[in-house]
Design a protein around this motif. Sequence first.
Motif, mmCIF file in Angstrom:
data_model
loop_
_atom_site.group_PDB
_atom_site.id
_atom_site.type_symbol
_atom_site.label_atom_id
_atom_site.label_comp_id
_atom_site.label_asym_id
_atom_site.label_seq_id
_atom_site.Cartn_x
_atom_site.Cartn_y
_atom_site.Cartn_z
ATOM 1 N N LYS A 109 -1.267 8.564 2.767
ATOM 2 C CA LYS A 109 -1.157 7.598 1.664
ATOM 3 C C LYS A 109 -0.084 8.117 0.700
ATOM 4 C CE LYS A 109 -5.242 5.298 2.742
ATOM 5 N NZ LYS A 109 -5.661 6.133 3.889
ATOM 6 N N SER A 147 0.851 -1.195 0.000
ATOM 7 C CA SER A 147 0.000 0.000 0.000
ATOM 8 C C SER A 147 0.882 1.239 0.000
ATOM 9 C CB SER A 147 -0.883 0.010 1.255
ATOM 10 O OG SER A 147 -1.725 1.151 1.237
ATOM 11 N N ASN A 183 -14.523 9.460 6.752
ATOM 12 C CA ASN A 183 -15.715 8.949 6.051
ATOM 13 C C ASN A 183 -16.871 8.727 7.022
ATOM 14 O OD1 ASN A 183 -14.612 8.928 3.475
ATOM 15 N ND2 ASN A 183 -13.949 6.786 3.590
ATOM 16 N N THR A 232 -7.694 9.269 10.904
ATOM 17 C CA THR A 232 -7.706 8.316 9.784
ATOM 18 C C THR A 232 -8.754 8.690 8.738
ATOM 19 O OG1 THR A 232 -9.407 6.925 10.791
ATOM 20 C CG2 THR A 232 -7.122 6.383 11.333
ATOM 21 N N HIS A 286 -14.498 1.509 -0.494
ATOM 22 C CA HIS A 286 -13.856 1.349 0.805
ATOM 23 C C HIS A 286 -14.868 1.505 1.924
ATOM 24 C CE1 HIS A 286 -11.056 1.940 4.142
ATOM 25 N NE2 HIS A 286 -10.148 1.373 3.379
ATOM 26 N N ARG A 315 -3.006 -6.945 -5.511
ATOM 27 C CA ARG A 315 -2.881 -5.499 -5.640
ATOM 28 C C ARG A 315 -1.429 -5.095 -5.392
ATOM 29 N NH1 ARG A 315 -5.065 -0.594 -1.796
ATOM 30 N NH2 ARG A 315 -3.651 -1.623 -0.336
ATOM 31 N N TYR A 368 -14.414 -1.944 3.741
ATOM 32 C CA TYR A 368 -13.178 -1.965 4.542
ATOM 33 C C TYR A 368 -13.261 -1.105 5.801
ATOM 34 C CZ TYR A 368 -11.095 -4.159 0.438
ATOM 35 O OH TYR A 368 -10.804 -5.023 -0.592
ATOM 36 N N GLU A 369 -14.474 -0.754 6.212
ATOM 37 C CA GLU A 369 -14.568 0.116 7.393
ATOM 38 C C GLU A 369 -15.466 -0.497 8.474
ATOM 39 O OE1 GLU A 369 -15.178 4.240 6.179
ATOM 40 O OE2 GLU A 369 -13.586 4.064 4.701
ATOM 41 N N THR A 384 0.261 3.397 2.112
ATOM 42 C CA THR A 384 0.222 3.787 3.529
ATOM 43 C C THR A 384 1.530 3.452 4.246
ATOM 44 O OG1 THR A 384 -0.650 1.620 4.130
ATOM 45 C CG2 THR A 384 -2.269 3.349 3.709
ATOM 46 N N GLU A 433 -15.916 7.465 -4.663
ATOM 47 C CA GLU A 433 -14.521 7.198 -4.279
ATOM 48 C C GLU A 433 -13.614 7.531 -5.460
ATOM 49 O OE1 GLU A 433 -13.950 3.512 -2.078
ATOM 50 O OE2 GLU A 433 -12.055 3.181 -3.121
ATOM 51 N N CYS A 447 -6.500 11.818 2.375
ATOM 52 C CA CYS A 447 -5.502 11.280 3.303
ATOM 53 C C CYS A 447 -4.128 11.915 3.071
ATOM 54 C CB CYS A 447 -5.386 9.768 3.146
ATOM 55 S SG CYS A 447 -6.905 8.906 3.584
ATOM 56 N N ASP A 506 -15.043 10.271 -1.032
ATOM 57 C CA ASP A 506 -13.883 9.644 -0.400
ATOM 58 C C ASP A 506 -12.718 9.880 -1.353
ATOM 59 O OD1 ASP A 506 -11.808 7.984 0.318
ATOM 60 O OD2 ASP A 506 -13.066 6.244 0.758
HETATM 61 N N1 TLP Z 1 -7.082 2.008 2.285
HETATM 62 C C1 TLP Z 1 -6.117 1.044 2.752
HETATM 63 C C2 TLP Z 1 -6.805 -0.231 3.253
HETATM 64 O O1 TLP Z 1 -7.755 0.085 4.205
HETATM 65 C C3 TLP Z 1 -7.452 -1.022 2.165
HETATM 66 C C4 TLP Z 1 -5.146 0.750 1.616
HETATM 67 O O2 TLP Z 1 -4.125 0.113 1.916
HETATM 68 O O3 TLP Z 1 -5.411 1.134 0.476
HETATM 69 N N2 TLP Z 1 -10.717 5.365 1.561
HETATM 70 C C5 TLP Z 1 -9.932 4.715 0.693
HETATM 71 C C6 TLP Z 1 -10.242 4.788 -0.748
HETATM 72 C C7 TLP Z 1 -8.835 3.982 1.150
HETATM 73 O O4 TLP Z 1 -8.086 3.332 0.272
HETATM 74 C C8 TLP Z 1 -8.570 3.934 2.545
HETATM 75 C C9 TLP Z 1 -7.437 3.123 3.085
HETATM 76 C C10 TLP Z 1 -9.406 4.653 3.402
HETATM 77 C C11 TLP Z 1 -10.490 5.342 2.879
HETATM 78 C C12 TLP Z 1 -9.233 4.649 4.891
HETATM 79 O O5 TLP Z 1 -8.095 5.273 5.329
HETATM 80 P P1 TLP Z 1 -7.438 4.914 6.768
HETATM 81 O O6 TLP Z 1 -6.639 3.666 6.559
HETATM 82 O O7 TLP Z 1 -6.612 6.107 7.075
HETATM 83 O O8 TLP Z 1 -8.560 4.719 7.721
#
Ligand code: TLP
Length: 348
Positions: free
Chosen positions: A205, A12, A68, A63, A89, A323, A93-94, A14, A141, A202, A174
């Motif tokens: 990232k 990532s 979001n 974060t 996401h 990925r 993923y939340e 990140t 997004e 962010c 997002d």
């Molecule tokens: N994405 C992370 C993982 O959570 C998948 C990554 O490694 O890509 N919106 C989008 C589009 C994101 O890709 C992410 C994080 C977030 C929100 C959330 O950001 P964080 O991790 O700061 O809570």
Amino acid sequence: MNQPTQWIDLRSDTVTRPTPEMRRAMAEAEVGDDVYGEDPTVNRLEARAAEILGKEAGLFVPTGSMGNTIAVKLHTTHGQEVICEARSHVMNYELAMMAWFSGCLARPIPTPDGILRWTDIRKEYRPLHAHFAPTGLIELENTHNIAGGVVTPKEVIDEICDEAHNLGLKVHLDGARIFNAATYLGISAAELCAKADTVMFCLSKGLGAPVGSLLVGTREDMARARLYRKRLGGGMRQAGVLAAPGLIALERMPQRLAEDHANARLLAEGLARVRGISIDPAKVQTNILVFDVSATGLESFEISRRLKERGVLANGISPSLMRMVTHFDVDRAGCERALEAMEQAVRY
Ligand code: TLP
């Protein structure tokens, strides 16, 4: 180059470590208590973020997920639906935060390319009815992570916002990687987000800051957002030590994102030549590559394991999909080494 270890870490963007300049800024940051609104560095970051995104005010959050979560809460009431792309996401993923905190149901719309369009949304829009939960919010997004860093063009966002506003609906964007999208389109982030009601982006990232995201929108919305941040445990006191590297990320790093995009394209072209890997390099627009490995005869998780043995980190997102994400801490030579590792990893 800011290569932290011997690993080529493509899991990532990140994973970047703060630059020496960011670390100095952290040590020297002027701070105060941000819960009282008295941290001058946080205040500066919030003001600059709002200015750069063309909004009235900003809120520093730990974060992107919290940004979001707060945005969904701001624009909805319990028992509503949030229209979002099926691989988004916010839905996947939340940890179901839109249900947990805002009492909303996701109304996912599958798209072939990760780009939601008004014609798709219109079919799923629901007013309050004897049987239906009403639509409360549209969530977009940009870039789209799991669709492979795909960019939604400005005209598409503008049309969605205009139509949504006509129906009295808000649009949250997002924009975790909004500067990647703006770089690809060759326009400013403010132009790209002009009609969205709130935007989350962010710092941690592609921009390389160690921690933090921003939510931007109207002054009134950000005043309410501040209370939701506190409820979520995000009141951070002397957060200037985190805002200081964030300011460097915001001012300096967007200009170099094209380098990450070029490295992603290089990786895509190389991967397309590896036996059993399926990817169309022409579709790689920014810094994320999602590719199909099923024809290698191996599951992605096994390929990850074999890559790791060769010093390369990359994750599977399903048994058949992997990925890779390029960033500040992996240069062109690193990408070339990752390609060699991949060629070896898929060989029996
Ligand atoms: N994405 C992370 C993982 O959570 C998948 C990554 O490694 O890509 N919106 C989008 C589009 C994101 O890709 C992410 C994080 C977030 C929100 C959330 O950001 P964080 O991790 O700061 O809570």
